[in-house]
Design a protein around this motif. Structure first.
Motif, PDB file in Angstrom:
ATOM      1  N   LYS A 157      -7.512  -5.370  -1.791  1.00  0.00           N
ATOM      2  CA  LYS A 157      -6.754  -5.631  -0.573  1.00  0.00           C
ATOM      3  C   LYS A 157      -6.177  -4.297  -0.099  1.00  0.00           C
ATOM      4  N   ARG A 158      -6.223  -4.087   1.214  1.00  0.00           N
ATOM      5  CA  ARG A 158      -5.887  -2.774   1.751  1.00  0.00           C
ATOM      6  C   ARG A 158      -4.759  -2.888   2.772  1.00  0.00           C
ATOM      7  N   LEU A 159      -3.810  -1.949   2.684  1.00  0.00           N
ATOM      8  CA  LEU A 159      -2.623  -1.968   3.538  1.00  0.00           C
ATOM      9  C   LEU A 159      -2.401  -0.585   4.135  1.00  0.00           C
ATOM     10  N   VAL A 160      -1.741  -0.550   5.283  1.00  0.00           N
ATOM     11  CA  VAL A 160      -1.395   0.714   5.925  1.00  0.00           C
ATOM     12  C   VAL A 160       0.024   0.624   6.462  1.00  0.00           C
ATOM     13  N   LEU A 161       0.712   1.764   6.467  1.00  0.00           N
ATOM     14  CA  LEU A 161       2.060   1.856   7.009  1.00  0.00           C
ATOM     15  C   LEU A 161       2.079   2.950   8.071  1.00  0.00           C
ATOM     16  N   PHE A 162       2.460   2.566   9.298  1.00  0.00           N
ATOM     17  CA  PHE A 162       2.510   3.517  10.402  1.00  0.00           C
ATOM     18  C   PHE A 162       3.947   3.987  10.638  1.00  0.00           C
ATOM     19  N   ASN A 163       4.061   5.227  11.079  1.00  0.00           N
ATOM     20  CA  ASN A 163       5.340   5.716  11.580  1.00  0.00           C
ATOM     21  C   ASN A 163       5.613   5.096  12.950  1.00  0.00           C
ATOM     22  N   ASP A 164       6.808   5.303  13.450  1.00  0.00           N
ATOM     23  CA  ASP A 164       7.161   4.746  14.758  1.00  0.00           C
ATOM     24  C   ASP A 164       6.296   5.319  15.882  1.00  0.00           C
ATOM     25  N   ASN A 165       5.758   6.521  15.680  1.00  0.00           N
ATOM     26  CA  ASN A 165       4.888   7.121  16.698  1.00  0.00           C
ATOM     27  C   ASN A 165       3.409   6.798  16.454  1.00  0.00           C
ATOM     28  N   ASN A 166       3.170   5.803  15.575  1.00  0.00           N
ATOM     29  CA  ASN A 166       1.823   5.289  15.273  1.00  0.00           C
ATOM     30  C   ASN A 166       0.939   6.250  14.475  1.00  0.00           C
ATOM     31  N   THR A 167       1.524   7.286  13.909  1.00  0.00           N
ATOM     32  CA  THR A 167       0.771   8.094  12.949  1.00  0.00           C
ATOM     33  C   THR A 167       0.818   7.406  11.590  1.00  0.00           C
ATOM     34  N   VAL A 168      -0.174   7.679  10.767  1.00  0.00           N
ATOM     35  CA  VAL A 168      -0.259   7.023   9.468  1.00  0.00           C
ATOM     36  C   VAL A 168       0.675   7.701   8.477  1.00  0.00           C
ATOM     37  N   ARG A 169       1.598   6.926   7.932  1.00  0.00           N
ATOM     38  CA  ARG A 169       2.496   7.471   6.907  1.00  0.00           C
ATOM     39  C   ARG A 169       1.905   7.271   5.513  1.00  0.00           C
ATOM     40  N   ALA A 170       1.257   6.130   5.294  1.00  0.00           N
ATOM     41  CA  ALA A 170       0.680   5.843   3.982  1.00  0.00           C
ATOM     42  C   ALA A 170      -0.373   4.747   4.104  1.00  0.00           C
ATOM     43  N   ALA A 171      -1.332   4.800   3.195  1.00  0.00           N
ATOM     44  CA  ALA A 171      -2.338   3.746   3.072  1.00  0.00           C
ATOM     45  C   ALA A 171      -2.564   3.517   1.588  1.00  0.00           C
ATOM     46  N   GLY A 192      -5.263   5.391  -8.943  1.00  0.00           N
ATOM     47  CA  GLY A 192      -5.219   6.528  -8.022  1.00  0.00           C
ATOM     48  C   GLY A 192      -3.865   6.729  -7.376  1.00  0.00           C
ATOM     49  N   GLY A 193      -3.170   5.623  -7.112  1.00  0.00           N
ATOM     50  CA  GLY A 193      -1.845   5.739  -6.512  1.00  0.00           C
ATOM     51  C   GLY A 193      -1.855   5.465  -5.029  1.00  0.00           C
ATOM     52  N   ILE A 194      -1.053   6.179  -4.307  1.00  0.00           N
ATOM     53  CA  ILE A 194      -0.873   5.966  -2.875  1.00  0.00           C
ATOM     54  C   ILE A 194      -1.415   7.151  -2.092  1.00  0.00           C
ATOM     55  N   CYS A 195      -2.001   6.881  -0.941  1.00  0.00           N
ATOM     56  CA  CYS A 195      -2.447   7.946  -0.045  1.00  0.00           C
ATOM     57  C   CYS A 195      -1.358   8.141   1.010  1.00  0.00           C
ATOM     58  N   GLY A 196      -0.585   9.173   0.838  1.00  0.00           N
ATOM     59  CA  GLY A 196       0.519   9.403   1.758  1.00  0.00           C
ATOM     60  C   GLY A 196       1.840   9.572   1.024  1.00  0.00           C
ATOM     61  N   ASP A 197       2.909   9.219   1.696  1.00  0.00           N
ATOM     62  CA  ASP A 197       4.265   9.448   1.206  1.00  0.00           C
ATOM     63  C   ASP A 197       4.587   8.536   0.023  1.00  0.00           C
ATOM     64  N   ILE A 198       4.887   9.130  -1.128  1.00  0.00           N
ATOM     65  CA  ILE A 198       5.171   8.348  -2.336  1.00  0.00           C
ATOM     66  C   ILE A 198       6.444   7.523  -2.202  1.00  0.00           C
ATOM     67  N   GLU A 199       7.342   7.947  -1.315  1.00  0.00           N
ATOM     68  CA  GLU A 199       8.582   7.195  -1.122  1.00  0.00           C
ATOM     69  C   GLU A 199       8.355   5.856  -0.419  1.00  0.00           C
TER      70      GLU A 199
END
Length: 324
Positions: free
Chosen positions: A45-59, A77-84
């Motif tokens: 299962k795949r998820l994505v998190l966008f910033n308010d300006n619609n750039t990708v913060r994490a996937a 593997g972990g997270i692609c993007g911001d670990i926080e």
């Protein structure tokens, strides 16, 4: 900050584009790896998190199994993007997707160990498990466009064995459509000789070749009678190569074919534009032979952040790891 978005119908190409926007080249977060894991009963299962300006913060790609009413989540593997982003909102998103009362999550962070990152992940209420299921150490080999420098990186013994391998081993070729049953048979020989558990089943091997296709660099070494004695394969993601398959029999080891086949593969990876090669997990204490082989070529030993766990039930933290 927006909420995590679940992507149940995302395609191979679309997922790859999301990961590129996070500068992620993790093998185990690739779309293909998720598809391969279906052969072991995991549901990707795949998820994505966008910033308010619609750039990708994490996937992030999670693998899910249900056992005895418990949703078990494994995140290699972990997270692609911001670990926080691995915070309470992330865990709430998983709980909503799975609609499960009991959830256990195990994540393996393939980022270099640092005190700062360790502090962050612990502050997000992740804890170290008592029993780990994957190595937290690896060898990263820098692929440079200079064979002489690469030879200088290798130990004297490794260079000597490489020379013997080039002279003694049979024909080494890159193969696009191999005989999967032949590869599986070679694995069974090696497992029996070394008293190993099954490394890859026939179905898993088939899934690897079916899914990775052009990103897979697969090599075979055959003796004078055209018998398969050694194989090796790497997956390329961006500028990173990942060691994936390796098997050999007693003939190959006597001929040092393992050295020759790895050397040929790295040469081709360099011509393809790969800059670094992750040689996979190492265990100096329990598997010194493989450790010395990988270390001998001259890469840098690294420690990753490794595994962390979280559950909404404290009992599950000690009970569920046997299902992973």
């Amino acid at each position: 900050m927006k909420d995590w978005e679940y992507l149940p119908s995302i395609t191979y190409d679309a997922w790859g584009e999301l990961l590129k926007k996070t500068n992620c080249e993790l093998l185990y977060q690739s779309f293909c790896w998720g598809e391969v894991q279906k052969t072991k009963g995991w549901i990707p299962k795949r998820l994505v998190l966008f910033n308010d300006n619609n750039t990708v913060r994490a996937a992030i790609q999670i693998l899910v199994k249900n056992q005895l009413g418990i949703s078990i989540v494994w995140i290699p593997g972990g997270i692609c993007g911001d670990i926080e982003c691995l915070d309470v909102k992330f865990r709430s998103a998983i709980k909503k997707i799975l609609d499960s009362r009991f959830i256990y999550i195990r994540i393996s962070l393939q980022q270099k160990m640092s005190d700062t990152t360790l502090f962050k992940i612990r502050a997000l209420e992740w804890t170290k498990p008592k029993r780990i299921i994957s190595s937290e150490y690896s060898i990263i080999y820098p692929i440079m466009n200079n064979i002489e420098k690469r030879l200088q990186l290798a130990s004297k013994n490794w260079r000597h064995n490489l020379k013997r391998g080039i002279m003694r081993s049979g024909v080494i070729t890159r193969v696009n459509s191999p005989d999967i049953s032949e590869i599986a048979a070679l694995y069974r020989q090696m497992e029996k000789a070394k008293n190993l558990d099954v490394q890859f089943s026939l179905n898993q091997l088939s899934a690897i070749f079916e899914n990775f296709k052009e990103n897979l660099f697969y090599y075979e070494c055959r003796d004078e009678e055209s018998q398969l004695i050694s194989i090796r394969a790497a997956v390329v993601i961006g500028e990173t190569g990942w060691d994936l398959l390796a098997a050999s029999n007693s003939i190959a080891r006597k001929q040092y074919a393992t050295h020759a086949i790895l050397w040929q593969m790295i040469f081709d990876l360099e011509n393809y534009g790969v800059k670094r090669f992750d040689m996979g997990g190492i265990d100096p204490e329990n598997n010194p032979g493989v450790y010395n082989f990988k270390k001998g070529i001259g890469g840098d030993e690294v420690q990753y952040m490794g595994e962390f766990e979280w559950s909404n039930n404290l009992f599950l933290r000690s009970a569920v790891s046997r299902f992973l």
